[in-house]
Design a protein around this motif. Structure first.
Motif, mmCIF file in Angstrom:
data_model
loop_
_atom_site.group_PDB
_atom_site.id
_atom_site.type_symbol
_atom_site.label_atom_id
_atom_site.label_comp_id
_atom_site.label_asym_id
_atom_site.label_seq_id
_atom_site.Cartn_x
_atom_site.Cartn_y
_atom_site.Cartn_z
ATOM 1 N N ASN A 34 0.806 -1.221 0.000
ATOM 2 C CA ASN A 34 0.000 0.000 0.000
ATOM 3 C C ASN A 34 0.839 1.272 0.000
ATOM 4 N N ALA A 35 2.144 1.116 -0.078
ATOM 5 C CA ALA A 35 3.078 2.232 -0.229
ATOM 6 C C ALA A 35 4.066 1.826 -1.317
ATOM 7 N N GLN A 44 11.089 -0.111 3.611
ATOM 8 C CA GLN A 44 10.114 0.956 3.815
ATOM 9 C C GLN A 44 10.190 1.448 5.258
ATOM 10 N N GLN A 57 9.711 8.953 1.988
ATOM 11 C CA GLN A 57 8.732 8.663 0.945
ATOM 12 C C GLN A 57 8.703 9.814 -0.041
ATOM 13 N N PRO A 62 1.256 4.237 -5.055
ATOM 14 C CA PRO A 62 1.539 2.811 -4.872
ATOM 15 C C PRO A 62 0.668 1.898 -5.731
ATOM 16 N N GLU A 82 0.341 10.201 2.779
ATOM 17 C CA GLU A 82 -0.511 9.009 2.656
ATOM 18 C C GLU A 82 0.359 7.746 2.582
ATOM 19 N N ASN A 83 1.481 7.843 1.884
ATOM 20 C CA ASN A 83 2.398 6.699 1.811
ATOM 21 C C ASN A 83 2.985 6.383 3.188
ATOM 22 N N ALA A 86 0.423 4.582 5.214
ATOM 23 C CA ALA A 86 0.277 3.179 4.809
ATOM 24 C C ALA A 86 1.367 2.305 5.424
ATOM 25 N N VAL A 87 2.588 2.808 5.469
ATOM 26 C CA VAL A 87 3.681 2.039 6.081
ATOM 27 C C VAL A 87 3.429 1.885 7.576
#
Length: 152
Positions: A34-35, A44, A57, A62, A82-83, A86-87
């Protein structure tokens, strides 16, 4: 005397090797589809005890794997955050767990625009932050953000 010194050095060597392997065994790689996937030899994020270190990021979607290098600083900042979310979610955390961020900007004149978007993600207790202008960022994006989070 010489034997004692050799024995002591041997014990120190064994102890230091044991400490090094103990340090390595406490790390956990965090990864999510999701990233964006790492674009180099890094993870990540890495969990070490209760602390999670998130790699920087950049504005890569993604889902489509498309780079948004030409997008506005606001849109890039939004996607970067947002990335990061997600992580964090991949390890059961949220942005509320973030205690520190580092923001890398291609142009410090865009700080205000980046900061407006950033503020919408960190409302109650914003983390400590460093912001620096850099000569160039990966894939010529406008912003990169890394973070450190703590699991209470």
């Amino acid at each position: 005397m010489r034997r004692s010194l050799h024995a002591l050095l041997g014990l120190l060597l064994i102890a230091s090797c044991g400490a090094a392997s103990a340090q390595g065994s406490g790390h956990k790689v965090i990864a999510t589809p999701n990233a964006p996937e790492a674009i180099g030899p890094y993870s990540q994020a890495i969990r070490a005890g209760k602390t999670v270190y998130l790699a920087g990021q950049i504005a890569i979607d993604p889902k489509s794997k498309q780079l948004m290098a030409q997008a506005s600083i606001e849109d890039q900042t939004r996607l970067v955050l947002e990335n990061l979310k997600a992580v964090l979610a991949a390890d059961g955390l949220t942005l509320d767990n973030v205690v520190s961020t580092t923001v890398f900007l291609k142009d410090l004149n865009e700080f205000g625009k980046m900061n407006e978007v950033y503020a919408t993600y960190f409302k109650a207790a914003p983390p400590a932050r460093a912001t620096v202008e850099v000569a160039r960022l990966p894939r010529d994006v406008k912003v990169e953000i890394s973070a450190i989070a703590v699991d209470p």
